[in-house]
Design a protein around this motif. Structure first.
Motif, PDB file in Angstrom:
ATOM      1  N   ILE A   1       0.822  -1.312   0.006  1.00  0.00           N
ATOM      2  CA  ILE A   1      -0.087   0.156  -0.047  1.00  0.00           C
ATOM      3  C   ILE A   1       0.977   1.134  -0.080  1.00  0.00           C
ATOM      4  O   ILE A   1       0.541   2.189  -0.776  1.00  0.00           O
ATOM      5  N   ASN A   2       1.982   1.179   0.766  1.00  0.00           N
ATOM      6  CA  ASN A   2       2.796   2.556   0.911  1.00  0.00           C
ATOM      7  C   ASN A   2       3.693   2.706  -0.174  1.00  0.00           C
ATOM      8  O   ASN A   2       3.859   3.770  -0.900  1.00  0.00           O
ATOM      9  N   GLU A   3       3.953   1.722  -0.914  1.00  0.00           N
ATOM     10  CA  GLU A   3       4.683   1.465  -2.124  1.00  0.00           C
ATOM     11  C   GLU A   3       3.892   2.068  -3.424  1.00  0.00           C
ATOM     12  O   GLU A   3       4.542   2.873  -4.001  1.00  0.00           O
ATOM     13  N   ILE A   4       2.784   1.796  -3.418  1.00  0.00           N
ATOM     14  CA  ILE A   4       1.904   2.091  -4.417  1.00  0.00           C
ATOM     15  C   ILE A   4       1.503   3.423  -4.144  1.00  0.00           C
ATOM     16  O   ILE A   4       1.730   4.451  -5.165  1.00  0.00           O
ATOM     17  N   ARG A   5       1.134   3.881  -3.267  1.00  0.00           N
ATOM     18  CA  ARG A   5       1.124   5.371  -2.672  1.00  0.00           C
ATOM     19  C   ARG A   5       2.275   6.427  -3.068  1.00  0.00           C
ATOM     20  O   ARG A   5       2.159   7.272  -3.837  1.00  0.00           O
ATOM     21  N   LEU A   6       3.423   5.947  -3.232  1.00  0.00           N
ATOM     22  CA  LEU A   6       4.734   6.703  -3.107  1.00  0.00           C
ATOM     23  C   LEU A   6       4.908   6.773  -4.659  1.00  0.00           C
ATOM     24  O   LEU A   6       5.050   7.682  -5.468  1.00  0.00           O
TER      25      LEU A   6
ATOM     26  N   GLY B   1       2.611   6.118  -7.466  1.00  0.00           N
ATOM     27  CA  GLY B   1       1.560   6.779  -8.097  1.00  0.00           C
ATOM     28  C   GLY B   1       0.510   7.809  -7.462  1.00  0.00           C
ATOM     29  O   GLY B   1      -0.196   8.261  -7.800  1.00  0.00           O
ATOM     30  N   ASN B   2       1.034   7.935  -6.209  1.00  0.00           N
ATOM     31  CA  ASN B   2       0.150   8.918  -5.474  1.00  0.00           C
ATOM     32  C   ASN B   2      -1.290   8.143  -5.463  1.00  0.00           C
ATOM     33  O   ASN B   2      -2.448   9.255  -5.484  1.00  0.00           O
ATOM     34  N   ILE B   3      -1.494   6.919  -5.090  1.00  0.00           N
ATOM     35  CA  ILE B   3      -2.786   6.437  -4.963  1.00  0.00           C
ATOM     36  C   ILE B   3      -3.107   5.788  -3.824  1.00  0.00           C
ATOM     37  O   ILE B   3      -2.237   4.802  -3.238  1.00  0.00           O
ATOM     38  N   ASN B   4      -4.012   6.226  -3.246  1.00  0.00           N
ATOM     39  CA  ASN B   4      -4.558   5.715  -1.722  1.00  0.00           C
ATOM     40  C   ASN B   4      -5.281   4.796  -1.854  1.00  0.00           C
ATOM     41  O   ASN B   4      -6.722   5.108  -2.257  1.00  0.00           O
ATOM     42  N   LEU B   5      -5.092   3.445  -1.772  1.00  0.00           N
ATOM     43  CA  LEU B   5      -5.870   2.402  -2.142  1.00  0.00           C
ATOM     44  C   LEU B   5      -6.971   2.053  -1.212  1.00  0.00           C
ATOM     45  O   LEU B   5      -8.131   1.924  -1.498  1.00  0.00           O
ATOM     46  N   LEU B   6      -6.866   2.660   0.236  1.00  0.00           N
ATOM     47  CA  LEU B   6      -7.814   2.675   1.031  1.00  0.00           C
ATOM     48  C   LEU B   6      -9.042   3.589   0.802  1.00  0.00           C
ATOM     49  O   LEU B   6     -10.077   3.290   0.870  1.00  0.00           O
TER      50      LEU B   6
ATOM     51  N   ALA C   1       2.895   1.940 -14.434  1.00  0.00           N
ATOM     52  CA  ALA C   1       3.403   0.534 -14.660  1.00  0.00           C
ATOM     53  C   ALA C   1       3.153  -0.313 -13.277  1.00  0.00           C
ATOM     54  O   ALA C   1       4.206  -1.164 -12.882  1.00  0.00           O
ATOM     55  N   MET C   2       2.106  -0.148 -12.732  1.00  0.00           N
ATOM     56  CA  MET C   2       1.873  -0.986 -11.457  1.00  0.00           C
ATOM     57  C   MET C   2       1.205  -2.339 -11.713  1.00  0.00           C
ATOM     58  O   MET C   2       0.517  -2.415 -12.720  1.00  0.00           O
TER      59      MET C   2
END
Length: 291
Positions: A37-42, A44-49, A82-83
């Protein structure tokens, strides 16, 4: 367990009031995604929650158009950065599972424990349909963006693979490297003819010292290119032909000496066609090119 939930007569409000519990359960279900979650946020600036909560509220409110817009936006973001798609698939499955668990808890708190199979079936269709709608929209958006990105990159590669370098207003050099197959030969032909016309090139020096291989089909296409350049009034000079390329041409009875002048090296062609001695400027260019 039920005492942990805040009761509400409205499903939307119930999910808002119990957001922290929803997120905790979602993370328990999405085993492989929670550590990313934190990696994805860093990345693509995407907050999954935040996005998961937003999606379930759109689903329970039956906002089909908003679900479509959200899916398109998410698809582009995941493609742009590219996630990993497997994470998205697991995340969506976990959202669906968690949502149904909370729908069940909502029914229990509201005393709706005696639903008929018909009512439950209609609810299943209603909620699952929008989650599937989001999933389809996401992957269509993802694929479209990826295809467009690949096309743009291919065009860039094609342009870079035909580097026409102006030396004087009338003379240009085309250094070619690598392998020339039929596809690349067609790209070279299109690019060269376009540039000869646009730049009004009088002499084009094609250096083939970096060409490792040309098959028979490529050789025939290469001859067509020479014809086209000659028809446009441009003089062709070919330099740096490797022995293996020459043997292949001889094997296929190819002779283009009537279509172009050949020189042993690029340096020799520059000396002859630019009337330059091997002074510092010429050697600097040769050194730059060879590097």
């Amino acid at each position: 367990m039920l005492s942990n939930f805040e009761k509400s007569e409205d499903l939307h409000e119930f999910l808002v009031l119990n957001r922290s519990l929803f997120e905790k359960r979602l993370l328990d279900v999405a085993v492989n995604v929670r550590d990313k979650i934190n990696e994805i946020r860093l990345i693509g600036n995407i907050n999954l929650l935040d996005n998961a909560h937003h999606l379930v509220l759109l689903v329970v409110d039956q906002e089909k158009e908003e679900v479509s817009k959200f899916a398109r936006k998410e698809g582009v973001l995941w493609a742009k950065f590219a996630m990993t798609l497997s994470f998205k698939l697991e995340w969506l499955r976990s959202i669906r599972r968690t949502l149904w668990e909370f729908l069940n808890q909502y029914d229990v708190l509201c005393g709706n424990t005696t639903k008929t199979s018909e009512i439950f079936y209609k609810e299943t269709i209603r909620y699952n349909d929008l989650i599937d709608h989001f999933t389809n929209g996401f992957f269509m958006s993802y694929s479209k963006y990826k295809d467009e990105l690949i096309e743009k990159q291919q065009k860039l590669v094609n342009n870079l693979s035909v580097p026409i370098i102006p030396i004087t207003p009338d003379v240009c050099i085309l250094p070619l490297i690598g392998t020339i197959d039929s596809n690349r030969a067609n790209i070279i032909e299109e690019k060269v003819l376009l540039e000869v016309g646009r730049r009004r090139i009088q002499t084009l020096i094609m250096d083939l010292s970096g060409i490792a291989e040309m098959d028979s089909d490529s050789i025939q296409l290469f001859l067509k290119l020479l014809d086209g350049v000659n028809m446009m009034g441009c003089e062709l000079v070919i330099t740096g032909l490797r022995p293996e390329i020459v043997r292949n041409m001889v094997k296929h009875d190819v002779d283009f000496r009537s279509k172009a002048t050949t020189k042993a090296s690029l340096q020799k062609a520059l000396q002859d066609y630019l009337k330059l001695d091997t002074n510092r400027n010429t050697n600097s260019f040769i050194d730059f090119y060879n590097s």
